[in-house]
Each structure stands twice: as structure tokens, then as C-alpha cells.
Design an enzyme around this catalytic site. Structure first.
Site, PDB file in Angstrom:
ATOM      1  N   GLN A   1      -9.604  40.945   7.659  1.00  0.00           N
ATOM      2  CA  GLN A   1      -9.727  42.339   8.130  1.00  0.00           C
ATOM      3  C   GLN A   1      -9.870  43.293   6.938  1.00  0.00           C
ATOM      4  O   GLN A   1     -10.603  44.275   7.007  1.00  0.00           O
ATOM      5  CB  GLN A   1      -8.482  42.696   8.969  1.00  0.00           C
ATOM      6  CG  GLN A   1      -8.528  44.067   9.616  1.00  0.00           C
ATOM      7  CD  GLN A   1      -9.537  44.154  10.757  1.00  0.00           C
ATOM      8  OE1 GLN A   1     -10.070  43.152  11.215  1.00  0.00           O
ATOM      9  NE2 GLN A   1      -9.820  45.375  11.205  1.00  0.00           N
TER      10      GLN A   1
ATOM     11  N   GLU B   1       0.985  12.828   7.763  1.00  0.00           N
ATOM     12  CA  GLU B   1      -0.235  13.572   8.106  1.00  0.00           C
ATOM     13  C   GLU B   1       0.118  15.029   8.422  1.00  0.00           C
ATOM     14  O   GLU B   1      -0.560  15.957   8.005  1.00  0.00           O
ATOM     15  CB  GLU B   1      -0.921  12.926   9.321  1.00  0.00           C
ATOM     16  CG  GLU B   1      -2.112  13.753   9.805  1.00  0.00           C
ATOM     17  CD  GLU B   1      -2.956  13.074  10.887  1.00  0.00           C
ATOM     18  OE1 GLU B   1      -2.603  11.973  11.330  1.00  0.00           O
ATOM     19  OE2 GLU B   1      -3.978  13.677  11.272  1.00  0.00           O
TER      20      GLU B   1
ATOM     21  N   PHE C   1     -14.242  13.173  18.080  1.00  0.00           N
ATOM     22  CA  PHE C   1     -13.628  14.046  17.062  1.00  0.00           C
ATOM     23  C   PHE C   1     -13.163  13.248  15.842  1.00  0.00           C
ATOM     24  O   PHE C   1     -12.149  13.591  15.219  1.00  0.00           O
ATOM     25  CB  PHE C   1     -12.413  14.817  17.610  1.00  0.00           C
ATOM     26  CG  PHE C   1     -12.628  15.572  18.887  1.00  0.00           C
ATOM     27  CD1 PHE C   1     -13.805  16.276  19.120  1.00  0.00           C
ATOM     28  CD2 PHE C   1     -11.643  15.596  19.874  1.00  0.00           C
ATOM     29  CE1 PHE C   1     -13.988  16.981  20.300  1.00  0.00           C
ATOM     30  CE2 PHE C   1     -11.819  16.296  21.058  1.00  0.00           C
ATOM     31  CZ  PHE C   1     -13.000  16.998  21.281  1.00  0.00           C
TER      32      PHE C   1
END
Ligand SMILES: Cc1cc2nc3c(=O)[nH]c(=O)nc-3n(C[C@H](O)[C@H](O)[C@H](O)COP(=O)(O)OP(=O)(O)OC[C@H]3O[C@@H](n4cnc5c(N)ncnc54)[C@H](O)[C@@H]3O)c2cc1C
Length: 387
Positions: free
Chosen positions: A346, A252, A164
Site C-alpha cells: 500500500q 516443513e 498441485f
């Protein structure tokens, strides 16, 4: 039209920041228009050229002193860059990770020689930076990292696997979290810099197939007896890795909150424009009370988040942002971002589910915000420690 009614904090309204914001917007319009970003998404990776272009425009290492090739600015300049990227949908080009995560480790923990060697290259875009913490068996539980860096003369021999890792295919400089003394747990953990073109035994694995952020080369990395000089340790001595990570992770986490708010603001802008155009049952979508109430809620929530994040940026500029408060920003804003973007999607109906609409991509990209940088559950663990 700006989505929110409130003003930004004063320190973000100073003239040089406003001028800089306009120049970043121009750079992104010119160098990262949607047509180019779409090509990066298709390729699963951004072009190396954009890093050089950003370097030439002075947009890399914004808060690194000019003596090391940086722009000599401060965290506000990084805020502006991250926000503009989010507002313009430039997803996958992770200059923010390079600037606000990788470069600061070298600035804060590098020797004078290391800073002079690496920072100018990171600032010019000659080097692309990455940080490799996560492994197949260790993500949230970083103490379980298995990658080792064994001393052999004046070299470390690195063995292990990372996964990752953002910028993984392109990275030239990777800060690797490794155990220099596996018997000492956290106290045996160190940060070792790997220059990828010099490290025999370093291999890149797959560029991983993700549900969003397709232009980002999130990758596996393999270290098979990779040799790096001991002078690549971010010291001053071995065993400092965990302390260094704990000191830098709040920044971060704040950056994730900053991107989250800018994303909500963009979602609101796009959705408000859409519901004013689109008609159903003979009226505009905005004329339905449900639409008004949903967007009123989203606008309120984005406003609360904006005030919170600007306050935290201010604290961070003063060096007063603690880890638990940064964790609140990371978890709460990214959860809210996902909720707001979902509500906005939506209101687009079927179009909201189509990748050609930015709101669909924002929905997919936002999902990672709750996972990386420490999962939101881990943020709550950190906050709970202060109860
Ligand atoms: C797009 C993307 C980019 C990334 N970029 C990088 C990068 O550049 N560098 C890097 O090192 N990593 C990177 N990561 C990895 C990321 O930091 C990890 O995925 C994250 O920390 C979670 O670790 P994990 O995947 O091992 O999940 P796990 O640790 O296995 O967690 C699985 C689930 O269990 C929960 N959980 C775990 N422990 C606890 C606990 N104590 N209490 C309650 N719940 C818990 C987690 O919250 C999660 O919901 C990236 C991930 C993604 C998706």
C-alpha cells in the site's frame, strides 16, 4: 541495511554459518540474478541447469551426511539457504522442498541401499525431488487419498491422480503417498518412491497457471498402471506412510515460517527505502505520521516473528519441536507475512500493484504460504487438539 534491530540467535552467528551465508549470497547473485529469475517466470519453470549448478556449489542436501553425497551440515545451513532465497527474491526454485522435505524422508526411512541409490543423485542435482500427497479429491483430508499401489509380484502398480505438486514437471524422484491397503485407511497408507524415467505408466499433466510463484512448475501427475519395484517402498514395511508424514511435517511447517519472516524483512527493507525517496505534498512519504506508524507496526510484528522463529529453529535443532508448535509458526507467521506485505505494498501506491516492483510479486507469492504445507485452518485444528 538490516530491517530489524535485534540480533540473530547465537547458533546462527557461529563463524561457519556466517561464512556459509556469504557464500550462498554470492552464489545467488551470480547464478540467480533477477534477469535470470524473470526468464524462469516467463517460462513457468526454472532451468534444469540451476539444479546442477546448485549441486556443484554444494547447496543441495545440506543436512544430509557426506557418506550419502550430502554437505554434512545441519538444519542451520538449510535456514541460511531459505532465507537468502527469500531475501533475494529467488522464487520458484524450490531447493528448500528438495532439501528439507524430500531428502529427509529418504534419509530417515530409506534402507541403506535406497539411501546410497538416491541421496547422492539428489545432492548433485542429477535428480530433482518432489512429494505427491495432494489429489483433486484430497488435500487437507489426506486420509481420503485414492491413489493406490497394488502389489503385483515384485512390483507395485500405481493408479491415481495427484495435483498441485511442486517441481512436478522437472521431478526425477517423486515420493508418492498411496494406499497399499485401501481397506485400512491411514494404516493402509505408504510412501512409494517413483523414479520418473523408469516408471512406465507415469505421466505429467498440466504445469498449473498460478497467481504467483510463476517460475515454479506446480503440476498435475497421473499414474496409469505405473509399475515400480517393491524395493521402492519407504518402509521398513507397508502402512507406515501416515506416521512418516506426521513425523516429517513439523519441519516443513517450520520452513514456511522461516521463509515468511525473511520475506517480511525484505518487504520492510524495500519499503523503508522507497518511502524515504518518494515525495507527495512536498514531503517524503516517510515524513507522514501514517507511514511511520504503519512501518513501526510492521517492524514490531516482524521482530516478534523473528524471535519466535529463531527460538523454534533452536528447538528443532535439539529435536524438541512438537507438531502443534510448528503449526503455530506456519499459520501465524504466514498470516502475518501476508498482512505485512500488504501494508508495505500500500505504501508503494500504484507502483505496488505493478509486477515490475518486487513488492507486487511478494504479495502474490506470499498468498500460497497460507495454503500449502497444510492450510492455516488445518494448523489450528492441530493446535486445538492440544488444548
Ligand atoms: C503453490 C502450491 C504448491 C503446492 N505444493 C504441493 C506439493 O508439492 N505436494 C503436495 O502434495 N501438495 C502441494 N500443494 C497442495 C496443498 O498442500 C493443498 O492445496 C492444501 O493442503 C489444501 O488442500 P486443498 O487444496 O485440497 O483444499 P481443501 O482441503 O479442499 O480445503 C479448502 C478450504 O477448506 C478448509 N478446510 C478443509 N478442512 C477443514 C477443516 N477440517 N476445518 C476447517 N477448515 C477446513 C481449508 O483450510 C481451505 O481453506 C501445493 C499447493 C499450492 C497452492
Amino acid at each position: 541495511m538490516p530491517a530489524l534491530n535485534i540480533d540473530r540467535a547465537d547458533f546462527l552467528k557461529e563463524e561457519d554459518i556466517v561464512v556459509f551465508e556469504a557464500s550462498v549470497a554470492r552464489f545467488l547473485d551470480e547464478h540467480a540474478p533477477e534477469s535470470r529469475v524473470a526468464k524462469w517466470r516467463e517460462a513457468g519453470i526454472v532451468e534444469r541447469a540451476i539444479w546442477r549448478e546448485a549441486g556443484e556449489a554444494g547447496l543441495l542436501c545440506l543436512a544430509i551426511p557426506e557418506a550419502y553425497g550430502g554437505a554434512g551440515g545441519d538444519f542451520r545451513h538449510e535456514v541460511v539457504l531459505m532465507e537468502q532465497m527469500a531475501r533475494k527474491g529467488v522464487s520458484g526454485f524450490l531447493a528448500s522442498l528438495h532439501n528439507t522435505i524430500v531428502a529427509p524422508y529418504i534419509l530417515h526411512y530409506g534402507s541403506e541401499e535406497q539411501k546410497k541409490r538416491w541421496l547422492p543423485k539428489l545432492a548433485s542435482g542429477e535428480f530433482i525431488g518432489a512429494i505427491a500427497m495432494s489429489e483433486p479429491g484430497a488435500g487437507s483430508d489426506l486420509q481420503a487419498v485414492k491413489t493406490s499401489a497394488r502389489l503385483d509380484g515384485n512390483h507395485y502398480v500405481i493408479n491415481g491422480q495427484k495435483t498441485f505438486i511442486s517441481n512436478g514437471q522437472l521431478a526425477d524422484l517423486i515420493i508418492v503417498v498411496a494406499k497399499t491397503d485401501p481397506s485400512r485407511g491411514a494404516k493402509g497408507t505408504s510412501l512409494v518412491v517413483v523414479e520418473t524415467d523408469q516408471a512406465e505408466g507415469f505421466h505429467r499433466g498440466r504445469n498449473l497457471d498460478k497467481i504467483g510463484m510463476e517460475a515454479q512448475d506446480t503440476s498435475e501427475l497421473l499414474f496409469d498402471n505405473a509399475r515400480v519395484p517393491t524395493s521402492n517402498l519407504l518402509g521398513p514395511q507397508e502402512g507406515m506412510g501416515f506416521v512418516q508424514l506426521m513425523q516429517q511435517l513439523p519441519q516443513e511447517r517450520l520452513t514456511i515460517g522461516i521463509t515468511g519472516v525473511a520475506t517480511m524483512e525484505r518487504a520492510l527493507d524495500l519499503t523503508i527505502a522507497y518511502v524515504k525517496e518518494r515525495k507527495a505534498f512536498g514531503q517524503r512519504l516517510i515524513d507522514f505520521q501514517n507511514t511511520q506508524f504503519k512501518l513501526a507496526e510492521c517492524k514490531t510484528e516482524a521482530t516478534v516473528a523473528r524471535i519466535f522463529i529463531d527460538r523454534l529453529i533452536g528447538l528443532h535443532l535439539e529435536g524438541k519441536l512438537d507438531a502443534a508448535t510448528a503449526s503455530m509458526a506456519k499459520y501465524w507467521v504466514s498470516d502475518l507475512e501476508n498482512k505485512v506485505v500488504d501494508t508495505c505494498l500500500q505504501l508503494f501506491g500504484g507502483c505496488g500493484y505493478m509486477n515490475e516492483y518486487p513488492i507486487a510479486r511478494m504479495f502474490r507469492d506470499s498468498r500460497a504460504q497460507r495454503i500449502y504445507g497444510g492450510s492455516n485452518e488445518i494448523m489450528k485444528v492441530l493446535i486445538a487438539r492440544t488444548l
